[in-house]
Design a protein around this motif. Sequence first.
Motif, PDB file in Angstrom:
ATOM      1  N   LYS A   5       2.479   1.700  -3.408  1.00  0.00           N
ATOM      2  CA  LYS A   5       1.496   2.159  -4.381  1.00  0.00           C
ATOM      3  C   LYS A   5       1.230   3.659  -4.218  1.00  0.00           C
ATOM      4  O   LYS A   5       1.172   4.401  -5.187  1.00  0.00           O
ATOM      5  CB  LYS A   5       0.208   1.369  -4.228  1.00  0.00           C
ATOM      6  CG  LYS A   5      -0.778   1.534  -5.339  1.00  0.00           C
ATOM      7  CD  LYS A   5      -1.968   0.651  -5.117  1.00  0.00           C
ATOM      8  CE  LYS A   5      -2.212  -0.138  -6.372  1.00  0.00           C
ATOM      9  NZ  LYS A   5      -3.390  -1.011  -6.271  1.00  0.00           N
ATOM     10  N   GLU A   6       1.098   4.077  -2.955  1.00  0.00           N
ATOM     11  CA  GLU A   6       0.856   5.502  -2.670  1.00  0.00           C
ATOM     12  C   GLU A   6       2.057   6.359  -3.084  1.00  0.00           C
ATOM     13  O   GLU A   6       1.892   7.506  -3.472  1.00  0.00           O
ATOM     14  CB  GLU A   6       0.559   5.701  -1.173  1.00  0.00           C
ATOM     15  CG  GLU A   6      -0.787   5.162  -0.761  1.00  0.00           C
ATOM     16  CD  GLU A   6      -1.007   5.182   0.751  1.00  0.00           C
ATOM     17  OE1 GLU A   6      -0.072   5.551   1.499  1.00  0.00           O
ATOM     18  OE2 GLU A   6      -2.111   4.797   1.178  1.00  0.00           O
ATOM     19  N   ALA A   7       3.247   5.794  -3.009  1.00  0.00           N
ATOM     20  CA  ALA A   7       4.464   6.524  -3.372  1.00  0.00           C
ATOM     21  C   ALA A   7       4.708   6.455  -4.875  1.00  0.00           C
ATOM     22  O   ALA A   7       5.648   7.078  -5.380  1.00  0.00           O
ATOM     23  CB  ALA A   7       5.655   5.975  -2.611  1.00  0.00           C
ATOM     24  N   GLY A   8       3.896   5.693  -5.597  1.00  0.00           N
ATOM     25  CA  GLY A   8       4.052   5.575  -7.042  1.00  0.00           C
ATOM     26  C   GLY A   8       5.167   4.646  -7.456  1.00  0.00           C
ATOM     27  O   GLY A   8       5.696   4.769  -8.571  1.00  0.00           O
ATOM     28  N   VAL A   9       5.522   3.768  -6.601  1.00  0.00           N
ATOM     29  CA  VAL A   9       6.603   2.828  -6.907  1.00  0.00           C
ATOM     30  C   VAL A   9       6.036   1.570  -7.523  1.00  0.00           C
ATOM     31  O   VAL A   9       5.075   1.038  -7.227  1.00  0.00           O
ATOM     32  CB  VAL A   9       7.420   2.454  -5.629  1.00  0.00           C
ATOM     33  CG1 VAL A   9       8.490   1.433  -5.936  1.00  0.00           C
ATOM     34  CG2 VAL A   9       8.028   3.698  -5.037  1.00  0.00           C
ATOM     35  N   LYS A  34       0.836  -1.203   0.000  1.00  0.00           N
ATOM     36  CA  LYS A  34       0.000   0.000   0.000  1.00  0.00           C
ATOM     37  C   LYS A  34       0.874   1.258   0.000  1.00  0.00           C
ATOM     38  O   LYS A  34       0.635   2.197  -0.761  1.00  0.00           O
ATOM     39  CB  LYS A  34      -0.926  -0.018   1.224  1.00  0.00           C
ATOM     40  CG  LYS A  34      -1.861   1.148   1.288  1.00  0.00           C
ATOM     41  CD  LYS A  34      -2.753   1.079   2.513  1.00  0.00           C
ATOM     42  CE  LYS A  34      -3.616   2.317   2.600  1.00  0.00           C
ATOM     43  NZ  LYS A  34      -4.411   2.358   3.828  1.00  0.00           N
ATOM     44  N   GLN A  35       1.921   1.270   0.835  1.00  0.00           N
ATOM     45  CA  GLN A  35       2.814   2.430   0.899  1.00  0.00           C
ATOM     46  C   GLN A  35       3.542   2.609  -0.434  1.00  0.00           C
ATOM     47  O   GLN A  35       3.725   3.739  -0.899  1.00  0.00           O
ATOM     48  CB  GLN A  35       3.832   2.246   2.037  1.00  0.00           C
ATOM     49  CG  GLN A  35       3.233   2.376   3.405  1.00  0.00           C
ATOM     50  CD  GLN A  35       4.225   2.019   4.511  1.00  0.00           C
ATOM     51  OE1 GLN A  35       5.305   1.494   4.261  1.00  0.00           O
ATOM     52  NE2 GLN A  35       3.839   2.305   5.760  1.00  0.00           N
TER      53      GLN A  35
END
Length: 98
Positions: free
Chosen positions: A94-98, A91-92
């Motif tokens: 995905k939120e960071a765009g990685v 989730k983190q």
Amino acid sequence: MSTNKAIFTMKLEPELRDSFMAAAAAADRPASQVVRELMRDYIERQRQADEYREYLSHKVQRARAQRDAGDFATNADVEAQAAARRETLLKQAKEAGV
């Protein structure tokens, strides 16, 4: 170290003795010096093995005490914690765009 010397006698197969003496001579070292080094190395390896056995024994005793006290996690608990951590990390990311 003491300067006193002791004589150490041992039985060897003639072939082993001859090969050892030839190897020591080829290394330009007295056979007695090589034997002393071998003995010291053996004593050190035994000391290390004894220390490891003692360490391992204490580790097993601690683990058994924790188990007996109920202070442990089951495999299912560990798997659930890992799955939750993976979800959080994904989730983190995905939120960071990685």
